[in-house]
Design a protein around this motif. Structure first.
Motif: not given
Length: 823
Positions: A615-621, A624-626, A634-639
């Motif tokens: 799966t493609p992935m991206a961290f927020s700038p 905090r989020l992945l 699309v899952l948005v996960w709090d690191v």
């Protein structure tokens, strides 16, 4: 060929961690790995069967039975016995449990225990303490050992590995600030080695004490005193887990503040976020570090040398990374300290080097060695009488500015001289290789068998061979150019030495020329390596890539840092993996069957998440989020909290799932690309409300590929898989800006340079991968000399990354990793 050597084992038995390094008979140097990490926790735990468990397993087991754990056996050296559970255990057996773990790992890797075994100890240890260590070595099956003072080992590393010039009769200061203790020594070079001429320390001062100061600050900021009983006296599984997690986050925040100016911590149980700045950390640490400086002053006085006569200050120990350490030492002594990349491994490596010159080096009989209690706290020192304002530094690092007047609470920043392990022009550089995990059990009641060294196999067979061989070459117009092994990440010297004969490569491409007249040259960083995915840390210091069954970490001077086992099925998706670094560079997300997140500094898994294959992935700038794909969502996960923030759904992902995802540089948008076999759909989401703000639009006929925002956030690029087309959008209104087309373009990689001037994508010509570079001013692909495109020999590219300075582009495929530079 490597030069011929006898095998050797160097062990740094530390208060919090133990590090071991072996030198094979062919000269290669390799860190032993324990649970995939070069750092073996020195902790010892007694399990229900009365067995001594060591390392990470000891720490994990202690969550449910903390009374059975001794986290720092080295601190108990004078106690004789320690109560663990309901039984007294001899300290020598706790030492032996850790050392026996090292011995078994060494045998697993080398097939034998080498005849040359060096074990280090603090310089302030007298004969009784050294005898405890010697007995522990014997119980662990290390019957023939050299005991080497830790600062002597550090001095050998400085001279032998870093090539730092120290003339006979010259003294250097070794500042060892570890997790559990602080030691400082003045070491003088003699004709046949080094003597410790003065030493002292503080047994009660280390990195864990700074961690405790941070924890105390959190108590002041969050809740009432009674709200923290779970931390001081955890009574439930949830409270013990919370204590463990907060301890880890405090340590990571402290390390992060060595590189950045801010860090955030999450306080479990109380469910609060706390913001910590470097200035606040330095305020907390300053009283502790001032005590260390007072000991430094006393030791230098005791050695009878002036600060200006020192040949250098060498920082050792993980806690020495704090910038304030170098600042305070530079202010006190007028010399910028020398710092290396992997501070925790210096002493073990130096122990190996100590065997080359003088196998009997010990503390000098005349050394002014003071126990910690005798360290002077006097602040009147003749060291300040003649203080140099310019520190001797590595040529690659600018000299620090002259000192300015400061107040005690306002230390000036100082850039320490950063030195890395040298690379010999006449032989391949030493590399740190991986080892397999060993067992963690030690039975104290029966002495482990002593390795029969006379009958041991002498071939030093490598049980974990690495196929990739380091070769560095640069190809210029008209034929071969020059080769260089450099220590500045992804930079080539302007005066490179001539290429060696074994660097000849007649099949490599000629340079290509861009539309503005620049030529591009390739340099092989690693060859004979099948790379499935590649990523470069934000600061450019770590190059990570996956192979079929391993995740490898390398520094950018061409040295392996670590090899982590990657247990996901290598056949799960044969088109490669995906990986991306967290903005702070300490977390690395890898996707194959699902999503695995690694803590780079600790070499261990941070989290394992269920997700789509590759799966493609991206961290927020802000880190905090992945965001990643799972089950057509699309899952948005709090690191920080390790919880799912939201789940996004779209009919566009129902056929092939998520194909591309990216946060905008300001973090207010999340762009996703998905679709099916007939079309590719672009959607944009508001990260404040998680509502769709851009209506779905068909970008291409067919499958989509990679996505990327320009660094200033003004452009968004999405590629068509196998179409050779890249669609550009103006982010302000999401109108189509341009269509870039390159026949043979694959479209599964897109990367903007850090200044946004270049967009890199990938293509293919016959059997070779192709690097396409687009000028974002003219929107044209850089032209090349006839018949000389930017080719990466082998299969399709599996990764593209720009160095932070934008000078170098890194590409990978199933044959090698290449560096591209304009020349």
């Amino acid at each position: 060929m490597f030069p011929s050597h006898n095998g050797a084992l160097g062990i740094d038995f530390g208060t919090s961690h133990t590090v071991a390094v072996v030198r094979r008979r062919d000269g290669r140097v390799q860190s032993l790995l324990f649970d995939s990490s070069p750092l073996l926790p020195s902790a010892v735990f007694v399990d229900g069967d009365e067995r001594l468990v060591t390392g990470r397993d000891a720490l994990e087991s202690a969550r449910t039975a903390p009374a059975r754990l001794e986290p720092h056996p080295k601190r108990r050296v004078d106690d004789g016995t320690v109560l663990l559970g309901d039984r007294e255990w001899r300290v020598v057996d706790l030492f032996a449990a850790v050392l026996e773990r090292v011995r078994r790992e060494c045998v697993q890797v080398m097939g034998e225990v080498p005849q040359d075994v060096a074990v280090t100890h603090p310089a302030v240890w007298g004969a009784p303490r050294r005898e405890v260590l010697r007995k522990a070595c014997g119980r662990a099956g290390l019957s023939k050992v050299r005991l080497v003072p830790e600062p002597v080992a550090a001095a050998y590393y400085l001279v032998e590995q870093l090539d730092h010039a120290v003339a006979p009769g010259t003294s250097i200061l070794v500042y060892d600030f570890g997790a559990g203790t602080f030691d400082v020594s003045v070491v003088t070079r003699r004709a046949r080695g080094f003597d410790v001429t003065a030493a002292s320390g503080l047994d009660e001062l280390g990195g864990i004490d700074i961690d405790a100061a941070i924890a105390a600050e959190l108590r002041e900021r969050v809740g009432e005193v009674g709200d923290w009983n779970w931390f001081s006296h955890p009574g439930t599984a949830a409270e013990r887990r919370g204590r463990h997690d907060l301890d880890r986050d405090i340590r990571l925040a402290k390390e992060r503040l060595s590189r950045q100016t801010t860090a955030d911590l999450y306080v479990p149980i109380l469910d609060r976020d706390v913001h910590l700045t470097r200035a606040e950390l330095e305020t907390l640490a300053r009283p502790l570090l001032d005590r260390a400086v007072a000991v430094v002053r006393s030791v230098v006085e005791g050695a009878g040398v002036r600060a200006t006569e020192l040949g250098g200050i060498f920082l050792v120990g993980g806690a020495s990374r704090m910038p304030l350490v170098a600042t305070l030492l530079h202010r006190e002594l007028g010399i910028a300290p020398i710092v290396v990349d992997q501070l925790e491994q210096v002493v073990a490596h130096g122990a190996l080097s100590s065997g080359h010159v003088d196998r009997s080096t010990t503390v000098s009989d005349t050394a002014a060695v003071k126990p910690p209690s005798e360290a002077s706290d006097s602040r009147d020192s003749p060291l300040l009488a003649s203080r140099s304002t310019t520190a001797p530094v590595s040529p690659a690092v600018p000299a620090p500015a002259p000192e300015r007047a400061t107040t005690p609470g306002d230390p000036e920043p100082v850039t320490p001289a950063v030195m890395r392990t040298r690379t010999d022009e006449d032989s391949p550089p030493e590399r740190i290789e991986s080892s397999k995990r060993g067992s963690d059990m030690y039975h104290a009641d029966t002495d482990p068998p002593v390795e029969d060294q006379d009958d041991a196999q002498g071939d030093g067979a490598d049980v974990t061979p690495r196929a990739a061989r380091l070769r560095r070459r640069v190809l210029l117009a008209g034929g071969l150019g020059v080769a260089a092994a450099v220590v500045i990440p992804f930079a080539l010297s302007g005066d490179d030495p001539p290429a060696r004969s074994d660097d000849t490569a007649t099949s490599s491409p000629s340079p290509s020329t861009s539309g503005d007249g620049r030529r591009w040259a390739s340099e092989t960083f690693l060859e004979d390596v099948d790379v499935r995915a590649l990523a470069l840390s934000p600061d450019g210091s770590v190059l990570a890539f996956t192979r079929e069954e391993a995740l490898e970490l390398w520094n950018t001077s061409g040295e392996g840092i670590d090899v982590l086992p990657y247990e996901e099925d290598p056949t799960a998706f044969d088109t490669g993996d995906r990986m991306t670094f967290h903005p702070d560079g300490d977390l690395l997300a890898v996707s194959r069957e699902g999503v695995g997140i690694w803590e780079v500094s600790r070499r261990e898994r941070f989290a394992t998440l269920e997700g789509d294959r590759r799966t493609p992935m991206a961290f927020s700038p802000d880190g905090r989020l992945l965001a990643f794909g799972r089950d057509d969502q699309v899952l948005v996960w709090d690191v920080t909290t390790r919880t799912t923030v939201t789940t996004l759904t779209s009919s566009a992902w129902e056929v092939t799932g998520l194909e591309g995802i990216a946060f905008s540089p300001d973090g207010i948008r999340l762009a996703t690309v998905g679709g099916g076999l007939e079309s590719t759909i672009l959607e944009v989401w508001d990260t404040a409300t998680w509502r769709r703000t851009f209506s779905p639009e068909a970008v291409f006929d067919g499958l989509g590929g990679a996505v990327a925002f320009s660094p200033d956030g003004s452009l968004f690029a999405v590629s068509g898989l196998g179409s050779g087309r890249i669609q550009l959008y103006e982010v302000a209104d999401w109108k189509r800006a341009d269509m870039l087309e390159a026949p043979g373009g694959n479209g599964n990689h897109l990367q903007f340079s850090h200044d946004g001037a270049i967009l890199a994508s990938n293509g293919r010509i016959e059997t070779s991968g192709r690097l396409d570079l687009w000028d974002m001013t003219t929107r044209q692909r850089f032209t090349s000399l006839p018949g000389s495109p930017l080719l990466h020999r082998g299969g399709d590219l599996t990764g593209i990354a720009f160095s932070p300075d934008g000078v170098t582009i890194v590409t990978a495929n199933d044959s090698s990793i290449e560096l591209w530079k304009p020349v």
